[in-house]
Write a protein that holds these residues in place. Structure first.
Motif, PDB file in Angstrom:
ATOM      1  N   TRP A  79       0.054   3.946   2.829  1.00 61.02           N
ATOM      2  CA  TRP A  79       0.277   3.640   4.133  1.00 61.02           C
ATOM      3  C   TRP A  79      -1.095   3.156   4.721  1.00 61.02           C
TER       4      TRP A  79
ATOM      5  N   ASP B 102       2.144   0.519   9.539  1.00 56.89           N
ATOM      6  CA  ASP B 102       2.786  -0.079   8.948  1.00 56.89           C
ATOM      7  C   ASP B 102       2.204  -0.942   8.177  1.00 56.89           C
TER       8      ASP B 102
ATOM      9  N   ARG C  57       8.751   2.370   1.050  1.00 67.44           N
ATOM     10  CA  ARG C  57       8.215   3.610   1.357  1.00 67.44           C
ATOM     11  C   ARG C  57       6.727   4.838   0.313  1.00 67.44           C
TER      12      ARG C  57
END
Length: 578
Positions: free
Chosen positions: A293, A494, A288
């Motif tokens: 994002w 996401d 991540r």
């Protein structure tokens, strides 16, 4: 509630109802040309005029509210003559060479002209000497425009792009590109919604049927055609065939009859897209802190143009995976050419798409990875292929079914639903779950992302990865709202699926036109039904895709797949980019 009389019949309707709507409750038809419910209710064309007792003048029924005790006549001699006069005025500035028009009888103005017996010459022609610009996927023909303003309203209210605007005043009023630019210089996404909502032939797609006929006649060419998922839910509407009869396999027969050497299914490339995009999402999701994002889908070229033009700082959030159309072209001119043992330069790839923006996508300089030629040579809309069938006197109602050719003709249920809003997300989550856990989920576990809501969101748990927050939007107006919410920190996701057209590809700008009707939901339901009844419903279980990786790509996100199946969205520019 308000009670009134229309053509001698009494009706009671809520206060604020228009005369047009009140008449519809009695199944009384009042003709319209510019009217689109909730979008264009501005009484511009004056065709829906009616007579009301006690009123000195006729009133437009689409823009006039009912009143208690009102007595309305929808087809009195005065009304009929007014409509004929207004139609004559429209025809005086309209090119009436209908044999040249792609609408071919599917034209509201032509219907009204016949209904009101205006079959001779009426008034002096007042046509404008403005050349037609054929350099873009969307083409506007000045002298077919009836100034109904539907294109302006759909682009402004639904798609929020504001590409079209009124120019001039009085008899010089016309529609043009806002801020006096050409269409190519504007930020147009080429979604084509203006085309499908035009009541006449003032807007159309760039016609590429001639290029395809030339290729079919060239004995040195190997013609390969792919059929997009959403096309199968709409291609036979012109023939009024039941969807259960109008199968993709009958369309295969029609295409073979035309002379195509190989007929393949874009569903194959949709499954391939899921393998690459799903793997990319899992890679990003498990690392991540290395990425921005959310990750956005990249299947829709209209959406990609929108993002690059309106929210360019998010361009790197796009999945690098090419769209199924472009993946197919790259595979056809590499893997398939290799299997045939032929020069890939001899292969001519045609796409049949529900989309006008696909015409711009295949022309991008970044879509020439297989052999240096465009990976996809020509894109035809659903409307164009139907015109070709008609020109070849092909009647699908009498055709048998023919299976797709192999090895690029196999698709799963997950691939079929790419054509409906939520389908890409649903398919991606099915395979992402498998890629993480090694087990298939219930194929209907992600149904929360389905349906016609313009903006849907859900959270799903993938064991071993955690909670995945997803969103699905269709229509650029809804997309703009979502992007502002992301920008303002009001929402956090996401993975986000975006389709430029309301309802997804099923409601695409290249689909058959039914004036005043929105059929994306109906067509989408057909695709979900096909998925439900398909034996294999997971992209990763497509045997031909598995063979492609074994024989050619080795693995998703590998070096060869990165070269052929992925792209750099920053390597080309929108008109507003420096």
């Amino acid at each position: 509630m308000v009670t009134l009389t229309i053509d001698g019949r009494t009706v009671t309707v809520p206060e604020g109802t228009t005369i047009l709507e009140a008449a519809q409750t009695l199944r009384i038809t009042i003709p319209t040309l510019c009217y689109l419910k909730d979008i264009n209710e501005i009484a511009a064309c004056r065709i829906c005029m009616v007579e009301v007792e006690g009123y000195a003048r006729l009133v437009p029924s689409c823009d006039s509210a009912v009143a208690e005790g009102m007595v309305v006549y929808t087809s009195s001699p005065r009304v009929r003559e007014a409509r004929r006069v207004n139609l004559r005025l429209l025809l005086s500035q309209h090119e009436t060479k209908c044999t040249k028009c792609t609408r071919s009888g599917n034209c509201k103005l032509q219907q009204l002209t016949n209904d009101y017996n205006l079959l001779g010459d009426h008034y002096i022609d007042d046509l404008k000497n403005i050349p037609t610009d054929y350099s873009n996927p969307v083409v506007r023909i000045e002298n077919r425009c009836v100034k109904c303003m539907r294109c302006i309203q759909i682009c402004d209210k639904v798609q929020t792009m504001g590409i079209w605007d009124l120019m001039g005043t009085g008899t010089h009023t016309t529609v043009g590109v806002a801020r006096t630019r050409t269409l190519g210089e504007s930020g147009c996404t080429f979604c084509g919604q203006c085309i499908t909502h035009c009541p006449v032939g003032g807007l159309q797609e760039h016609d590429d049927t001639g290029k395809v006929f030339d290729a079919l006649a060239d004995t040195e060419r190997i013609t390969v055609v792919q059929m997009a998922p959403a096309v199968r839910s709409a291609w036979a509407e012109y023939y009024h065939l039941d969807p259960k009869f109008a199968t993709a396999e009958r369309m295969v027969t029609a295409l073979k009859t035309m002379g195509f050497d190989y007929v393949f299914d874009t569903d194959f490339a949709a499954d391939l897209t899921i393998m690459e995009e799903g793997s990319e999402f899992i890679d990003r999701f498990t690392h991540r802190n290395k990425h921005r994002w959310p990750m956005f889908t990249s299947c829709c070229p209209g959406w990609v143009r929108f993002l690059k033009g309106q929210f360019p700082s998010y361009t790197e959030n796009l999945s690098t995976a090419k769209s199924p159309q472009q993946m197919f072209g790259a595979v056809a001119k590499s893997y398939f050419a290799q299997k045939l043992g032929v020069d890939p330069h001899k292969i001519f790839v045609v796409s049949i798409m529900p989309c006008t923006a696909k015409k711009a996508e295949c022309a991008l300089p970044t879509m020439r990875d297989a052999c240096g030629d465009p990976d996809v040579d020509v894109v035809l809309t659903t409307r164009e292929i139907v015109r070709m069938f008609r020109g070849e006197s092909i009647n699908p109602a009498v055709l048998p079914e023919t299976p797709f050719d192999t090895p690029l003709g196999t698709g799963t249920g997950a691939a079929v639903v790419f054509g409906a809003t939520g389908g890409v997300m649903d398919a991606a989550l099915r395979s992402a779950y498998y890629l993480v856990t090694g087990k298939n989920p219930d194929a209907d576990a992600f149904s929360a992302v389905r349906g016609m809501d313009g903006w849907k969101e859900a959270t799903f748990t993938i064991p071993g990865a955690g909670d995945v927050h997803v969103a699905v939007v269709s229509g650029l107006g809804n997309t703009r709202r979502l992007m502002h919410a992301i920008d303002d920190g009001k929402v956090s996701y996401d993975f986000v699926e975006v389709m430029a057209c309301p309802g997804g590809c099923a409601g695409g700008g290249g689909q058959p036109i039914h004036d005043g009707q929105e059929l994306a939901a109906y067509r989408g339901d057909i695709l979900w039904s096909i998925d439900k009844n398909t034996k294999v419903r997971f992209s990763h279980e497509n045997a031909d895709v598995q063979a492609l990786y074994r024989e050619f790509f080795r693995a998703p996100l590998g070096e060869k797949s990165h070269h052929l199946l992925h792209t750099d969205h920053t390597a080309w520019k929108m008109p507003n980019e420096k």
